[in-house]
Design an enzyme around this catalytic site. Structure first.
Site, PDB file in Angstrom:
ATOM      1  N   GLU A  19     -10.925  -9.651 -30.500  1.00  0.00           N
ATOM      2  CA  GLU A  19     -10.464 -10.755 -29.662  1.00  0.00           C
ATOM      3  C   GLU A  19      -9.142 -11.367 -30.134  1.00  0.00           C
ATOM      4  O   GLU A  19      -8.308 -11.730 -29.305  1.00  0.00           O
ATOM      5  CB  GLU A  19     -11.546 -11.832 -29.578  1.00  0.00           C
ATOM      6  CG  GLU A  19     -12.884 -11.345 -29.037  1.00  0.00           C
ATOM      7  CD  GLU A  19     -12.845 -10.876 -27.596  1.00  0.00           C
ATOM      8  OE1 GLU A  19     -11.821 -11.043 -26.909  1.00  0.00           O
ATOM      9  OE2 GLU A  19     -13.871 -10.334 -27.141  1.00  0.00           O
ATOM     10  N   GLU A  63      -9.237 -14.911 -24.251  1.00  0.00           N
ATOM     11  CA  GLU A  63      -9.597 -14.141 -25.456  1.00  0.00           C
ATOM     12  C   GLU A  63      -9.787 -15.073 -26.659  1.00  0.00           C
ATOM     13  O   GLU A  63     -10.623 -14.814 -27.517  1.00  0.00           O
ATOM     14  CB  GLU A  63      -8.540 -13.080 -25.760  1.00  0.00           C
ATOM     15  CG  GLU A  63      -8.358 -12.020 -24.684  1.00  0.00           C
ATOM     16  CD  GLU A  63      -9.546 -11.099 -24.464  1.00  0.00           C
ATOM     17  OE1 GLU A  63     -10.578 -11.223 -25.141  1.00  0.00           O
ATOM     18  OE2 GLU A  63      -9.429 -10.224 -23.585  1.00  0.00           O
ATOM     19  N   HIS A 100     -13.196 -16.251 -26.494  1.00  0.00           N
ATOM     20  CA  HIS A 100     -14.115 -15.208 -26.967  1.00  0.00           C
ATOM     21  C   HIS A 100     -14.116 -15.144 -28.495  1.00  0.00           C
ATOM     22  O   HIS A 100     -15.159 -14.925 -29.116  1.00  0.00           O
ATOM     23  CB  HIS A 100     -13.734 -13.852 -26.390  1.00  0.00           C
ATOM     24  CG  HIS A 100     -13.834 -13.805 -24.895  1.00  0.00           C
ATOM     25  ND1 HIS A 100     -13.385 -12.734 -24.166  1.00  0.00           N
ATOM     26  CD2 HIS A 100     -14.326 -14.689 -23.996  1.00  0.00           C
ATOM     27  CE1 HIS A 100     -13.594 -12.957 -22.882  1.00  0.00           C
ATOM     28  NE2 HIS A 100     -14.168 -14.148 -22.756  1.00  0.00           N
ATOM     29  N   GLU A 124      -9.005  -3.302 -23.421  1.00  0.00           N
ATOM     30  CA  GLU A 124     -10.201  -3.894 -22.822  1.00  0.00           C
ATOM     31  C   GLU A 124     -11.357  -2.894 -22.764  1.00  0.00           C
ATOM     32  O   GLU A 124     -12.510  -3.249 -23.007  1.00  0.00           O
ATOM     33  CB  GLU A 124      -9.884  -4.428 -21.421  1.00  0.00           C
ATOM     34  CG  GLU A 124      -8.926  -5.602 -21.408  1.00  0.00           C
ATOM     35  CD  GLU A 124      -9.484  -6.850 -22.067  1.00  0.00           C
ATOM     36  OE1 GLU A 124     -10.709  -7.098 -21.991  1.00  0.00           O
ATOM     37  OE2 GLU A 124      -8.690  -7.601 -22.655  1.00  0.00           O
ATOM     38  N   GLU A 175     -14.804  -8.174 -20.512  1.00  0.00           N
ATOM     39  CA  GLU A 175     -13.868  -7.078 -20.806  1.00  0.00           C
ATOM     40  C   GLU A 175     -13.679  -6.201 -19.570  1.00  0.00           C
ATOM     41  O   GLU A 175     -12.565  -5.773 -19.263  1.00  0.00           O
ATOM     42  CB  GLU A 175     -14.359  -6.233 -21.987  1.00  0.00           C
ATOM     43  CG  GLU A 175     -14.625  -6.988 -23.275  1.00  0.00           C
ATOM     44  CD  GLU A 175     -13.438  -7.713 -23.869  1.00  0.00           C
ATOM     45  OE1 GLU A 175     -12.284  -7.435 -23.497  1.00  0.00           O
ATOM     46  OE2 GLU A 175     -13.665  -8.586 -24.727  1.00  0.00           O
ATOM     47  N   HIS A 206     -11.452  -8.083 -17.163  1.00  0.00           N
ATOM     48  CA  HIS A 206     -10.059  -8.063 -17.626  1.00  0.00           C
ATOM     49  C   HIS A 206      -9.414  -6.711 -17.347  1.00  0.00           C
ATOM     50  O   HIS A 206      -8.255  -6.650 -16.907  1.00  0.00           O
ATOM     51  CB  HIS A 206      -9.981  -8.375 -19.120  1.00  0.00           C
ATOM     52  CG  HIS A 206     -10.402  -9.771 -19.457  1.00  0.00           C
ATOM     53  ND1 HIS A 206     -10.619 -10.168 -20.745  1.00  0.00           N
ATOM     54  CD2 HIS A 206     -10.656 -10.848 -18.679  1.00  0.00           C
ATOM     55  CE1 HIS A 206     -10.979 -11.438 -20.755  1.00  0.00           C
ATOM     56  NE2 HIS A 206     -11.016 -11.874 -19.505  1.00  0.00           N
TER      57      HIS A 206
END
Length: 189
Positions: A35, A64, A67, A135, A165, A168
């Protein structure tokens, strides 16, 4: 710049002390596909990408960091009640000797995070394809982490991260198409 709401993006619960799982989670904290690397990569690439997709990189890069905070919380919760013997048995003895229970940006093998993980070519398509790959690698890692634990509470948070993910990667794929369409458009000056 940011408004910080003092809660995690998604609740993080763990049902037991598990230093070994915490060690594995460090891959997403300070690893090449983790991340921190993702957040810094996307926020750095914003400066050489067309205006049409800057917001996407800003939004995902910022997410991110959320995360990263979730992973840190998981590691903390999995190790907060661990004995020194448990930490040593999990391969976290070196970290304990240097930092007690403090987190350090390193991967699951203990290799410190490095800026060499950050990819930025300056070509929008090359960077976006790198982002898609990043990702997808993170998605795969989350799936393997889910498979490595029987803690359903922890699995829940990891599944949330895995799904983000996927989203993204899809958004970056959309950005590729935006850049391609813009390049193919006839320019009149």
């Amino acid at each position: 710049m940011w408004v910080y709401d003092k809660k995690l993006q998604y609740p993080v619960r763990v049902s037991k002390c598990d230093p070994m799982m915490a060690k594995f989670l460090l891959e997403q904290y300070g690893g090449a596909d983790g991340e921190l690397a993702a957040a810094l990569r996307y926020l750095n690439q914003r400066y050489s990408i067309p205006d049409k997709v800057i917001g996407l990189l800003t939004d995902i890069g910022t997410e991110e960091f959320a995360h990263l905070e979730m992973i840190a919380t998981m590691v903390y919760k999995l190790t907060k009640d661990a004995t020194v013997e448990q930490l040593k048995a999990a391969g976290l003895g070196d970290n304990y000797a240097q930092r007690d229970h403090a987190l350090f940006y390193a991967n699951s093998s203990g290799v410190p995070w490095t800026a060499a993980y950050i990819q930025a070519k300056g070509d929008p398509l090359a960077d976006l394809y790198e982002d898609i790959a990043a990702e997808e690698k993170a998605r795969a890692t989350y799936q393997w982490l889910i498979d490595m634990t029987d803690d359903v509470d922890l699995q829940d948070s990891l599944k949330f991260l895995r799904e983000r993910e996927i989203v993204h990667a899809l958004r970056f794929k959309e950005a590729v198409e935006i850049i391609k369409a813009d390049r193919e458009q006839k320019k009149i000056f």
